[in-house]
Design a protein around this motif. Structure first.
Motif, PDB file in Angstrom:
ATOM      1  N   ALA A 108       0.837  -1.213   0.000  1.00 58.98           N
ATOM      2  CA  ALA A 108       0.000   0.000   0.000  1.00 58.98           C
ATOM      3  C   ALA A 108       0.862   1.249   0.000  1.00 58.98           C
ATOM      4  O   ALA A 108       0.540   2.226  -0.660  1.00 58.98           O
ATOM      5  CB  ALA A 108      -0.927  -0.001   1.206  1.00 58.98           C
ATOM      6  N   ASN A 109       1.984   1.224   0.721  1.00 58.28           N
ATOM      7  CA  ASN A 109       2.878   2.381   0.758  1.00 58.28           C
ATOM      8  C   ASN A 109       3.574   2.597  -0.563  1.00 58.28           C
ATOM      9  O   ASN A 109       3.863   3.733  -0.944  1.00 58.28           O
ATOM     10  CB  ASN A 109       3.913   2.216   1.867  1.00 58.28           C
ATOM     11  N   ARG A 110       3.830   1.526  -1.302  1.00 62.48           N
ATOM     12  CA  ARG A 110       4.451   1.668  -2.627  1.00 62.48           C
ATOM     13  C   ARG A 110       3.476   2.304  -3.601  1.00 62.48           C
ATOM     14  O   ARG A 110       3.857   3.092  -4.469  1.00 62.48           O
ATOM     15  CB  ARG A 110       4.909   0.316  -3.147  1.00 62.48           C
ATOM     16  N   ARG A 111       2.184   1.978  -3.481  1.00 62.19           N
ATOM     17  CA  ARG A 111       1.174   2.535  -4.374  1.00 62.19           C
ATOM     18  C   ARG A 111       0.879   3.992  -4.035  1.00 62.19           C
ATOM     19  O   ARG A 111       0.660   4.820  -4.903  1.00 62.19           O
ATOM     20  CB  ARG A 111      -0.123   1.728  -4.291  1.00 62.19           C
ATOM     21  N   ASP A 112       0.826   4.296  -2.733  1.00 62.25           N
ATOM     22  CA  ASP A 112       0.481   5.643  -2.287  1.00 62.25           C
ATOM     23  C   ASP A 112       1.523   6.122  -1.273  1.00 62.25           C
ATOM     24  O   ASP A 112       1.321   6.010  -0.068  1.00 62.25           O
ATOM     25  CB  ASP A 112      -0.916   5.644  -1.652  1.00 62.25           C
TER      26      ASP A 112
END
Length: 115
Positions: A108-112
């Motif tokens: 999720a952190n890589r996407r956002d």
């Protein structure tokens, strides 16, 4: 009559299998200690190695208890095997769940990255 004749053979087989499982569990424990402290597989491998070794020890106790005719020994070995299997299964499930949650958060952190 045949069952009585095979009982010592089955008991010795149980002891031999137990010894192999203890060796395998100890080997996994040693391998897990060689992993980096940050590796999430390390505690899972440690618990799995412990579980294998405990089941092996219980098989040794089961075989010895039956071979020597000590009901309390084999009964205790079965109780310990069941309890430790349940306990370590809960621990492994919790560790794997934590690993999955960490992977989801990282994805999720890589996407956002602003989150």
């Amino acid at each position: 009559m045949l069952a009585v004749a095979l009982l010592p053979l089955v008991s010795v087989g149980s002891i031999a299998l137990g010894a192999l499982l203890v060796a395998s569990g100890v080997k996994r424990e040693i391998e897990s200690h060689r992993r980096a402290a940050t590796d999430m597989q390390k505690p899972i491998l440690m618990v799995a190695g412990f579980r294998i070794a405990i089941i092996g020890l219980c098989l040794i106790g089961l075989g010895a208890g039956v071979l020597l005719g000590l009901t309390w020994v084999w009964a205790l070995a079965l109780i310990i095997a069941g309890e430790e299997t349940l306990e370590t299964s809960i621990v492994v499930t919790a560790l794997r769940d934590g690993e999955r949650r960490k992977a989801r958060c990282a994805a999720a952190n890589r996407r956002d990255p602003s989150a």
